[in-house]
Design a protein around this motif. Structure first.
Motif, PDB file in Angstrom:
ATOM      1  N   TYR A 155     -14.351   0.845   7.322  1.00  0.00           N
ATOM      2  CA  TYR A 155     -13.762   1.147   6.031  1.00  0.00           C
ATOM      3  C   TYR A 155     -12.257   1.369   6.138  1.00  0.00           C
ATOM      4  O   TYR A 155     -11.675   1.307   7.216  1.00  0.00           O
ATOM      5  N   ASP A 156     -11.661   1.672   5.003  1.00  0.00           N
ATOM      6  CA  ASP A 156     -10.223   1.886   4.923  1.00  0.00           C
ATOM      7  C   ASP A 156      -9.790   3.008   5.867  1.00  0.00           C
ATOM      8  O   ASP A 156     -10.545   3.953   6.135  1.00  0.00           O
TER       9      ASP A 156
ATOM     10  N   GLN B 120       0.856  -1.184   0.000  1.00  0.00           N
ATOM     11  CA  GLN B 120       0.000   0.000   0.000  1.00  0.00           C
ATOM     12  C   GLN B 120       0.894   1.236   0.000  1.00  0.00           C
ATOM     13  O   GLN B 120       1.813   1.343   0.812  1.00  0.00           O
TER      14      GLN B 120
ATOM     15  N   MET C 201     -10.817  -3.264  11.106  1.00  0.00           N
ATOM     16  CA  MET C 201     -10.345  -3.251   9.723  1.00  0.00           C
ATOM     17  C   MET C 201      -9.658  -4.566   9.366  1.00  0.00           C
ATOM     18  O   MET C 201      -8.551  -4.601   8.872  1.00  0.00           O
TER      19      MET C 201
ATOM     20  N   ASN D  46      -3.535   8.600   7.505  1.00  0.00           N
ATOM     21  CA  ASN D  46      -4.317   7.428   7.895  1.00  0.00           C
ATOM     22  C   ASN D  46      -4.632   7.448   9.381  1.00  0.00           C
ATOM     23  O   ASN D  46      -3.823   7.913  10.198  1.00  0.00           O
TER      24      ASN D  46
END
Length: 649
Positions: free
Chosen positions: A390-391, A245, A611, A350
Motif C-alpha cells: 500500500y501507499d 504528491q 510500491m 512516509n
C-alpha cells in the motif's frame, strides 16, 4: 448518540472502507460520538492498528487492493454481515468511485459522502472543467480532448502555447500526466499518458492544459447540504509537493492577498452550489507565484489528507460534520461562525528513504512515540508491520500556533522529538524542508523541492556522524563481551589520556570507520574530522546486536564491531564486490539464477518490487553464482545480501 438514532437517516454503526491512519482517524470521531465502528482488512493488515481499534473487524481478501479494499462486493458483504448502517470511505481506494456510491445506496446503506452524480461529474476532469466554466469559475487555458485525435491535440497545443501538460481525464496523483515542452515530444507523451491512464483508471481519455510553471497550489475546504447551499472553511496552501504528491500542507495560505482569498472562496462556492454538492469536498486551484488569478484545477469529492489543518484553525471536526450530513442532520455552524484562528501546518510521515531518491521502506516498528502537545494522526504503533502492498504514508504530524512562525517552530520541535524506530521514515528531510528559507518566508511553490535540494537530499554529515557515534557508544557500553571488554583494537593507557575504540559501523546510510575516544570528554574521529559528543543523548532501542537511535529527527539502525574484526570478515559484511545487495526494501518477484550458474556481466540476476518500483539487479562481472540467499516472494530490507558471486571462475 441519541441525535444520530433519531436523525432522518439513523446511524448506529459505521463501517470504514479504508485502512491506516484515516481509518484510525474516523474511528476516533465515531467513538467520541458513541457510534459503533466496523473495520475491514486484507490479509496484509490482519494485525493493523485500525483493526485493533474498531469494535468489530471483517476480512475482505488477499493483500492485493484489487481483491480487498477495492472490492465493492467484499465491502458491501462486510457491511451486511456486521449490521452497519453507514459506510465511510475515507480517502483513496473507493472514496471517489461513483459505482461504489450507487452500490451502497442499492444495498440500503448510507454513504458518508456526496451523491454518485457529484462524484461522477467531478471524477472526470474534462466534465469538471466544463461545469466550472459554466458556473463562471476561471479554469486553466486548455483543450478538453474528448474524442479528439492526436492531430487535433497537436493543433490545440500550438494554440495554447508550449509548455503544456497532458492529463488523464479520470486521473489523479500524477498518473497519466506528462509535461511537454516542444511539439516533437507531444505524440510520445500522449501515447504514454493514454497507456498509463487506461491501466490505472480504465479510461485513457486525456486533455491538455497550459503549464503554469512553479505555481502555488491553493485549495478551499467546502461543505454542501445537497440543496444548493454551501459553506467554506477557508483555504489551504499545499504547494510543497513531490511528483504531484503533497508533502507539507498549511492553513491559512501564507502571503496571500485578501482579494485573492475572496476570489478563491467565491469560485469554490459557485462550483459547490452548481452541482448541489452534499458533504465535505475540496476545490483545488493553481496560481502563478506572485499572481492574483487563481485557476480551477479539480474538485476532490471526499475528505482530504490535509483536513487536520483546517480543523485546527476553525475548531471543527470535519468527520463529525460528514456523519451529521449523512444522517440528515443540519450543520451546527453558519458561515459567519467559521472564523480561522492562528495557523496550522501538517507534514506527511512516509515510510521512505529521501536520501535514496525516496525509495519506499519496509520493516516493523519497535516503538512509535509521538511528541507531546501536537496532533499525531497515525495508522501505526509499536509492533506494526510496513510492507509493500500500500501507499507509503503512515502518519501525519500537525502543529497549531498563534501565527505561522510559531506553528512552524512547534512542528520542527515535534519532528525532532518524534521517534519511530524500526522503519526508515522521512522526518529528518521534513525538518530541513521546514527550516529552508523559502518555506520559512512563505515563498514555496511547487518547485520548492527541486530548488531547495537540487542534488537531492542527504542528512547533515556532522549530525549523522554524531548520531552514529552516540549509538555505537551506547551499543558497546551495554554489550557483554563487547569492545570495551576486549583487548583487540582497544587501548587504555594513563587515566588522563583518552581510551580509543576503533569501530566499523553499518546502518541504512552506509558504513564508516569510526574511532571513539573515551576520556574526560567523549568524542568521535573519522579521518581528519573529530566531533565532541557533548550534546543530548539520543533515544535508543536495543534489537539484538543492533541498536535503533533517534535524535533531532534523524534515525538509524546501527551495528558495530571492532575495526580489525570487520576487516577480516569483510566478505561476510557485504563489502565485497561479489555481493549483490538489495537497493531498496521490497519484494523479490523473480530470481533468474541458481547456485553454481555461470553468468556474464550484465545478465539479470533477480527483480525486486516495492510500491510499483521495479529494479532488475544485474551481474557486475563475469563469474559464477555462489549463494542465492533469497527466493521469489521474499521481502528483504535495503542493503540485504541477496546473492554472492565469485569472479572469473
Amino acid at each position: 448518540m441519541t441525535e444520530f438514532l433519531t436523525a432522518p437517516f439513523p446511524i448506529r454503526s459505521v463501517l470504514i472502507a479504508n485502512r491506516g491512519e484515516i481509518a484510525c482517524r474516523i474511528i476516533a470521531t465515531c467513538r467520541r460520538l458513541g457510534l459503533r465502528t466496523v473495520a475491514v482488512y486484507s490479509d496484509a493488515d490482519a494485525g493493523a492498528l485500525h483493526v485493533r481499534l474498531a469494535d468489530e473487524a471483517h476480512r475482505l481478501g488477499p493483500a492485493a487492493a484489487s481483491e480487498s479494499y477495492l472490492s465493492i462486493t467484499a465491502i458491501i458483504g462486510a457491511a451486511r454481515a456486521s449490521g452497519a448502517d453507514a459506510i465511510h470511505p475515507g480517502y483513496g481506494f473507493l472514496s471517489e468511485n461513483a459505482a461504489f456510491v450507487r452500490a451502497c445506496t442499492e444495498a440500503g446503506l448510507i454513504f458518508v459522502g456526496p451523491s454518485a452524480g457529484a462524484v461522477q461529474s467531478m471524477g472526470s476532469k474534462i466534465e469538471a472543467r466544463r461545469i466550472a466554466e459554466a458556473a463562471g469559475v476561471p479554469v486553466v487555458p486548455g483543450f478538453d480532448g474528448a474524442g479528439a485525435s492526436t492531430e487535433d491535440l497537436a493543433a490545440a497545443a500550438e494554440r495554447i502555447g508550449y509548455p503544456v501538460m497532458v492529463k488523464a481525464s479520470a486521473g489523479g496523483g500524477g498518473r497519466g500526466m506528462r509535461r511537454v515542452d516542444r511539439a516533437e515530444a507531444l505524440a510520445g507523451a500522449l501515447a504514454s499518458a493514454r497507456i498509463e491512464a487506461g491501466s490505472a483508471f480504465g479510461d485513457d481519455t486525456v486533455f491538455l492544459e497550459k503549464l503554469i510553471q512553479a505555481p502555488r497550489h491553493l485549495e478551499v475546504q467546502v461543505f454542501g447540504d445537497g440543496k444548493g447551499n454551501a459553506l467554506h472553511f477557508h483555504e489551504r496552501d499545499c504547494s510543497v509537493q513531490r511528483n504531484h504528491q503533497k508533502v507539507i500542507e498549511e492553513a491559512p495560505a501564507p502571503n496571500l492577498p485578501d482579494a485573492v482569498r475572496e476570489k478563491l472562496f467565491a469560485s469554490a462556492l459557485k462550483l459547490t452550489r452548481a452541482i448541489n454538492y452534499a458533504g465535505a469536498g475540496t476545490v483545488e486551484f493553481i496560481m502563478a507565484a506572485g499572481g492574483s488569478e487563481p485557476y480551477f484545477l479539480e474538485m476532490n469529492t471526499r475528505l482530504q489528507v490535509e483536513h487536520p489543518v483546517t480543523e485546527s484553525i476553525c475548531g471543527v471536526d470535519l468527520v463529525e460534520f460528514q456523519l451529521r450530513q449523512a444522517a440528515g442532520l443540519p450543520l451546527p455552524l453558519t458561515q459567519a461562525q467559521i472564523v480561522p484562528r492562528g495557523h496550522a501546518i501538517e507534514v506527511r510521515i512516509n515510510a521512505e528513504r529521501p536520501d535514496e531518491g525516496f525509495l519506499p521502506a519496509i520493516g516493523r516498528f519497535h516503538d512509535v512515540v509521538p511528541p507531546p502537545g501536537l496532533r499525531f494522526d497515525s495508522g501505526v504503533a509499536a509492533g506494526s508491520e510496513v510492507g509493500t502492498s500500500y501507499d507509503s504514508m503512515l502518519a501525519k504530524l500537525i502543529a497549531h500556533g498563534a501565527d505561522r512562525d510559531a506553528a512552524r517552530r512547534r512542528l520542527i520541535a515535534g519532528l525532532e522529538q518524534l521517534a519511530m524506530p524500526g522503519v526508515a521514515v522521512n522526518q529528518a528531510f521534513l525538518v530541513d524542508c521546514l527550516r529552508a528559507d523559502a518555506f520559512a518566508e512563505g515563498r514555496a511553490t511547487t518547485a520548492f523541492l527541486e530548488e531547495t535540494f537540487p542534488d537531492g537530499w542527504q542528512p547533515d554529515a556532522r549530525q549523522l556522524l554524531t548520531l552514529r557515534a552516540q549509538a555505537a557508544t551506547t551499543l558497546i557500553d551495554d554489550a557483554a563481551g563487547g569492545p570495551l571488554r576486549r583487548t583487540d583494537g582497544f587501548r587504555v593507557t594513563q587515566p588522563q589520556r583518552a581510551g580509543t575504540v576503533p569501530l566499523f559501523v553499518e546502518d541504512e546510510y552506509g558504513h564508516a570507520d569510526l574511532t571513539l575516544l573515551f576520556g574526560p570528554q567523549r568524542a568521535v574521529r573519522t579521518g581528519d574530522d573529530m566531533v565532541t559528543l557533548d550534546g543530548p543523548s539520543p533515544a535508543v532501542w536495543r534489537d539484538g546486536e543492533r541498536i535503533h537511535a533517534v535524535a533531532g529527527g534523524l534515525a538509524l539502525t546501527l551495528s558495530a564491531r571492532p575495526l580489525s574484526e570487520a576487516r577480516v570478515n569483510a566478505r561476510a559484511e557485504g563489502q565485497a564486490a561479489g555481493q549483490i545487495l538489495a537497493p531498496l526494501a521490497g519484494l523479490v518477484t523473480k530470481v533468474y539464477v541458481a547456485a553454481g550458474d555461470d553468468v556474464k556481466a550484465g545478465n539479470p540476476l533477480l527483480e525486486m518490487e516495492a510500491m510499483k518500483l521495479v529494479h532488475t539487479l544485474l551481474a557486475p562481472f563475469d563469474g559464477r553464482v555462489g549463494r542465492v540467499a533469497c527466493a521469489a516472494g521474499d521481502i528483504h530490507g535495503a542493503k540485504t545480501v541477496l546473492i554472492e558471486m565469485e569472479e572469473g571462475v
